[in-house]
Write an enzyme that holds these catalytic residues in place. Structure first.
Site, PDB file in Angstrom:
ATOM      1  N   ASN A 118       0.803  -1.171  -0.028  1.00 47.38           N
ATOM      2  CA  ASN A 118      -0.021   0.094  -0.016  1.00 47.38           C
ATOM      3  C   ASN A 118       0.840   1.223   0.019  1.00 47.38           C
ATOM      4  OD1 ASN A 118      -3.064  -0.316   0.257  1.00 47.38           O
ATOM      5  ND2 ASN A 118      -2.429  -1.955   1.469  1.00 47.38           N
ATOM      6  N   HIS A 123      -7.998  -0.475   6.922  1.00 48.22           N
ATOM      7  CA  HIS A 123      -8.502  -1.467   7.661  1.00 48.22           C
ATOM      8  C   HIS A 123      -9.076  -2.564   6.540  1.00 48.22           C
ATOM      9  CE1 HIS A 123      -9.196  -4.191  11.029  1.00 48.22           C
ATOM     10  NE2 HIS A 123     -10.464  -4.351  10.291  1.00 48.22           N
TER      11      HIS A 123
END
Ligand SMILES: Nc1nc2c(c(=O)[nH]1)N[C@@H](CN(C=O)c1ccc(C(=O)N[C@@H](CCC(=O)O)C(=O)O)cc1)CN2
Ligand SMILES: NCC(=O)N[C@@H]1O[C@H](COP(=O)([O-])[O-])[C@@H](O)[C@H]1O
Length: 191
Positions: free
Chosen positions: A14, A104
């Site tokens: 990410n 998340h």
């Protein structure tokens, strides 16, 4: 100019997507990679993209506010948690109130909280027999995964999907939407 610090504990896929997305951006620039793991692959990204890097020690991270001086020295205006596995302490949450986000790998408020990280999340989603899952981008407060939700994206779960299949689907959503969600939040904040 928004200067980003990206906090990560592991692989950093990410973080890589975020760095690539903001390459040459006029107003948003990743500046610093912060990890609690000196051998985390994410730190190599700092080397390869000319970013600063910082390795946290648990004692000083929780026992002092020295990190704030480091972040100030790098002119950090915004913090991105991208697979960071420690609880961010109140002094840091307070210093970056509404200027710290987390990703998340589930559709909060379901499957969040202590212990809910990495494959633990996807195993729990599979065990619960969920028919969909996804990712959540949220502001960070003092508790795990309870900050205001900024963005969510979902995907279906097939009966035959394993937790590893689910993880792959969710990671693809994260790579597609995390950086644009950060950009959108910061652009709305400045307008
Ligand atoms: N103050 C906050 N800190 C952090 C948040 C947050 O919302 N508020 N989000 C987490 C990221 N996260 C889920 O998105 C998360 C990460 C880790 C854990 C967890 O249970 N960690 C273990 C320790 C694991 C380790 O040290 O290897 C634990 O606390 O027992 C839950 C959720 C980042 N920080
Ligand atoms: N609860 C926190 C949590 O589980 N975060 C998750 O860690 C992974 C990091 O992958 P990456 O290092 O390849 O970006 C991501 O899937 C992220 O949602």
């Amino acid at each position: 100019m928004e200067n980003l610090a990206i906090f990560a504990s592991g692989t950093g896929s990410n973080a890589k997507k975020i760095i690539e997305y903001f390459e040459g951006h006029p107003n948003i620039r990743p500046r610093l990679i912060v990890s609690n793991n000196a051998s985390a692959p994410v730190l190599a990204l700092a080397e390869s993209h000319g970013l600063g890097q910082l390795v946290l020690k648990r004692a000083s991270f929780y026992g002092s506010e020295a990190l704030l001086e480091e972040l100030k020295a790098h002119k950090i205006t915004f913090v991105v948690l991208a697979g960071f596995l420690w609880l961010v302490p109140p002094y840091l949450v307070g210093a970056y109130k509404s200027r710290m986000v987390n990703i998340h790998p589930a559709l909060l408020p379901k499957f969040g909280g202590q212990g809910m990280y990495g494959m633990n999340v996807h195993r729990a989603v599979k065990a619960a027999g969920e028919q969909e899952t996804g990712m959540t981008v949220h502001l960070v407060n003092e508790a795990y995964d309870e900050g205001a939700v900024l963005f969510q994206a979902s995907c279906p779960i097939a009966e035959t999907d394993t937790p590893e299949d689910i993880a792959r689907k969710v990671l693809a959503l994260e790579h597609q939407y995390f950086a644009p969600a950060i950009e959108s939040y910061l652009q709305n904040k400045s307008s």
